[in-house]
Design a protein around this motif. Structure first.
Motif, PDB file in Angstrom:
ATOM      1  N   SER A 158      55.774  18.729  34.392  1.00 43.56           N
ATOM      2  CA  SER A 158      56.510  18.970  33.488  1.00 43.56           C
ATOM      3  C   SER A 158      56.003  19.036  31.647  1.00 43.56           C
ATOM      4  O   SER A 158      56.752  19.821  30.687  1.00 43.56           O
ATOM      5  CB  SER A 158      57.857  18.123  32.804  1.00 43.56           C
ATOM      6  OG  SER A 158      56.999  16.729  33.358  1.00 43.56           O
ATOM      7  N   THR A 159      54.770  18.924  32.194  1.00 43.40           N
ATOM      8  CA  THR A 159      53.572  19.346  30.938  1.00 43.40           C
ATOM      9  C   THR A 159      53.493  20.501  30.980  1.00 43.40           C
ATOM     10  O   THR A 159      52.768  20.729  29.228  1.00 43.40           O
ATOM     11  CB  THR A 159      52.443  18.601  31.344  1.00 43.40           C
ATOM     12  OG1 THR A 159      52.309  18.941  32.611  1.00 43.40           O
ATOM     13  CG2 THR A 159      52.723  17.032  30.627  1.00 43.40           C
ATOM     14  N   LEU A 160      53.986  21.366  31.636  1.00 39.63           N
ATOM     15  CA  LEU A 160      52.862  23.129  31.737  1.00 39.63           C
ATOM     16  C   LEU A 160      54.273  23.881  30.901  1.00 39.63           C
ATOM     17  O   LEU A 160      55.702  23.565  32.228  1.00 39.63           O
ATOM     18  CB  LEU A 160      52.963  23.280  32.488  1.00 39.63           C
ATOM     19  CG  LEU A 160      52.362  24.537  33.258  1.00 39.63           C
ATOM     20  CD1 LEU A 160      51.148  25.237  32.558  1.00 39.63           C
ATOM     21  CD2 LEU A 160      52.404  25.579  34.537  1.00 39.63           C
ATOM     22  N   ALA A 213      45.915  36.144  33.862  1.00 37.30           N
ATOM     23  CA  ALA A 213      46.100  35.552  33.077  1.00 37.30           C
ATOM     24  C   ALA A 213      45.402  34.713  32.064  1.00 37.30           C
ATOM     25  O   ALA A 213      45.567  34.069  31.270  1.00 37.30           O
ATOM     26  CB  ALA A 213      48.205  33.865  32.988  1.00 37.30           C
ATOM     27  N   VAL A 214      44.483  33.916  32.796  1.00 34.75           N
ATOM     28  CA  VAL A 214      43.144  33.154  31.936  1.00 34.75           C
ATOM     29  C   VAL A 214      42.481  34.115  32.199  1.00 34.75           C
ATOM     30  O   VAL A 214      41.182  33.817  30.658  1.00 34.75           O
ATOM     31  CB  VAL A 214      42.803  32.001  33.425  1.00 34.75           C
ATOM     32  CG1 VAL A 214      41.410  31.242  32.970  1.00 34.75           C
ATOM     33  CG2 VAL A 214      43.467  30.885  33.415  1.00 34.75           C
ATOM     34  N   SER A 220      47.286  26.853  26.525  1.00 40.34           N
ATOM     35  CA  SER A 220      47.325  26.447  26.023  1.00 40.34           C
ATOM     36  C   SER A 220      49.155  27.333  25.993  1.00 40.34           C
ATOM     37  O   SER A 220      49.500  28.369  26.489  1.00 40.34           O
ATOM     38  CB  SER A 220      46.885  25.848  25.486  1.00 40.34           C
ATOM     39  OG  SER A 220      46.312  27.712  24.377  1.00 40.34           O
ATOM     40  N   PRO A 221      50.192  26.373  25.613  1.00 46.09           N
ATOM     41  CA  PRO A 221      51.579  26.770  25.838  1.00 46.09           C
ATOM     42  C   PRO A 221      51.287  27.959  25.250  1.00 46.09           C
ATOM     43  O   PRO A 221      52.104  28.764  25.117  1.00 46.09           O
ATOM     44  CB  PRO A 221      52.007  25.621  25.220  1.00 46.09           C
ATOM     45  CG  PRO A 221      51.266  24.394  24.799  1.00 46.09           C
ATOM     46  CD  PRO A 221      49.906  24.800  25.046  1.00 46.09           C
ATOM     47  N   PRO A 231      46.008  26.997  40.145  1.00 49.79           N
ATOM     48  CA  PRO A 231      45.572  26.307  39.313  1.00 49.79           C
ATOM     49  C   PRO A 231      44.787  26.451  37.401  1.00 49.79           C
ATOM     50  O   PRO A 231      45.277  25.666  37.115  1.00 49.79           O
ATOM     51  CB  PRO A 231      44.043  25.889  39.509  1.00 49.79           C
ATOM     52  CG  PRO A 231      43.624  25.934  40.807  1.00 49.79           C
ATOM     53  CD  PRO A 231      44.997  26.740  41.249  1.00 49.79           C
ATOM     54  N   ASP A 232      44.849  28.078  38.321  1.00 49.80           N
ATOM     55  CA  ASP A 232      44.274  28.656  36.227  1.00 49.80           C
ATOM     56  C   ASP A 232      45.737  28.565  35.660  1.00 49.80           C
ATOM     57  O   ASP A 232      45.303  28.347  34.145  1.00 49.80           O
ATOM     58  CB  ASP A 232      43.986  30.033  36.825  1.00 49.80           C
ATOM     59  CG  ASP A 232      42.762  30.540  37.047  1.00 49.80           C
ATOM     60  OD1 ASP A 232      41.922  29.811  36.779  1.00 49.80           O
ATOM     61  OD2 ASP A 232      42.409  30.702  38.003  1.00 49.80           O
TER      62      ASP A 232
END
Length: 417
Positions: A393-395, A346-347, A375-376, A369-370
């Motif tokens: 929850s911020t993710l 993904a990164v 960013s959303p 961790p990646d």
């Protein structure tokens, strides 16, 4: 006054005689067109429609006509006697009601018959089998019912056959296997309820769509090797995926979702040289193997295996599918942790994973961790409804609750880590 009436009558008769002299269309074709129009409810024929312009006081194929027969037919063939034949009957899709008159079968020079997007009811006329030069037959999006005529298998020149979006029932005729020139076969959105017959005789077939019917039995092992798109979605198919699917070297899209398929999803599918989209969702598969295809230039862009009963760990080898952008494994019974390799793809990948749905499983541990670096706007999906101990929850991927601890303990035999 009497003289004027006589003059008027003379003029009308003269026009009629001149039309006969100028007539170019074969008489039997004109008669067939008249009957075709009679089969349509007059109330459904608007003045601005193709059929609304069919005025038989003029010759249908007379090129001088600018107000009559402005659309709906094409005339390209001339007989030895100098008569013109109708070669295309393509009506506008404006909701004509009525039935398909058997006289259609008398238009024997037709290469195209298209009445899609209307409300014709009744059965498909057997007389269509006389249209031996037909290359395109489109009866889609009507209200036709009854069985598919076995005689469709006699249309040896046919390249496109679409009867989707009707109410035809019964079996898929085995006689269709005779159509060596057929490139597209679409019988989707009907009420067909048979097994799928062998179709390997369709040596030119590119697109086969039998979705949204009630077809039973298994996926046939005898399918055309020329297929690039196979859609069997929303039927009642059972059994396992035939290994022969891997031998369809041109296959780019395979959708067998919403059936009753079982067994193991074989890893050879993911090593297929041309497959780009694979949808096996909403079945009852219980296991999956994914080969490591690093360096093999996989073409797969999207995989959906959601809503099955697959157990075990998430296959890390999905990350070796170079082109993979969308992966859906939601609502299975996967356990273990989310593979670190998914986050790396993904990164870091030049062709990143941008859509990942793992929700509705029994995954434990934390988020690799990646994923926390993204960013959303870089990835969509969900890790919700699992047994993850740490999912901030911020993710965006962590939006939504995890399973209750009691459910997770039941699944894992102990409190998840």
């Amino acid at each position: 006054m009497e003289f004027c009436k006589i003059c008027f009558g003379f003029v009308v008769n003269l026009i009629f005689l001149l039309n006969i002299v100028w007539a170019t269309t074969l008489e039997s074709d004109i008669e067939a067109l008249i009957l075709v129009k009679k089969g349509v409810d007059a109330a459904s024929i608007g003045t601005t429609t193709c059929l609304g312009s069919w005025d038989f006081s003029v010759d249908p194929c007379d090129f001088r006509s600018t107000r009559q027969f402005v659309c709906g037919i094409r005339c390209d063939v001339k007989t030895k006697e100098g008569k013109i034949r109708v070669t295309s009957l393509a009506l506008d899709g404006v909701g004509y009601k009525g039935y398909l008159h058997p006289a259609i079968g008398n238009l024997t020079e037709l290469t195209e018959l298209d009445v899609a997007g209307n409300a014709f009811h009744g059965s498909i006329p057997e007389s269509i089998a006389r249209l031996s030069k037909l290359t395109r037959l489109d009866l889609s999006q009507n209200m036709l019912s009854g069985p598919l005529p076995l005689s469709l298998g006699k249309l040896g020149s046919l390249q496109v056959l679409s009867i989707s979006g009707n109410m035809v029932s019964g079996s898929v005729p085995g006689s269709l296997n005779n159509l060596k020139n057929l490139r597209r076969l679409d019988l989707s959105h009907n009420r067909l309820s048979s097994v799928i017959p062998p179709l390997d005789g369709l040596i030119s077939l590119d697109n086969l769509d039998l979705s949204f019917n009630g077809l039973v039995g298994g996926i046939p092992s005898q399918l055309p090797r020329s297929l690039s798109q196979l859609t069997l979605k929303s039927n009642l198919l059972r059994g396992s995926l035939p290994l022969s699917l891997s031998s369809l070297s041109e296959l780019g899209v395979l959708d067998v979702s919403v059936n009753r398929l079982t067994g193991v999803i074989d890893g050879s599918l993911f090593a297929h040289p041309s497959l780009q989209q694979l949808n096996l969702s909403n079945n009852s598969f219980s296991a999956i193997s994914v080969l490591n295809v690093s360096g093999k230039n996989s073409q797969i862009v999207a995989v959906d295996i959601g809503f099955n009963g697959i157990t075990g760990s998430l296959p890390p080898n999905f990350s070796t599918l170079d082109s993979l952008a969308s992966l859906t494994l939601r609502y299975n019974q996967f356990q273990g942790s989310i593979p670190v390799e998914y986050g790396v793809k993904a990164v870091n990948s030049s062709r990143p994973l941008v859509r990942l749905f793992l929700d509705g499983n029994y995954l434990i541990g934390g988020v690799p961790p990646d994923f926390l670096k993204l960013s959303p706007d870089k990835i969509s999906g969900s890790f919700a409804n699992n047994c993850l101990k740490s999912c901030p929850s911020t993710l965006l991927l962590c939006q939504g609750p995890q399973k209750p601890a009691s459910v997770c303990k039941n699944a894992h035999g102990k409190s998840p880590l």
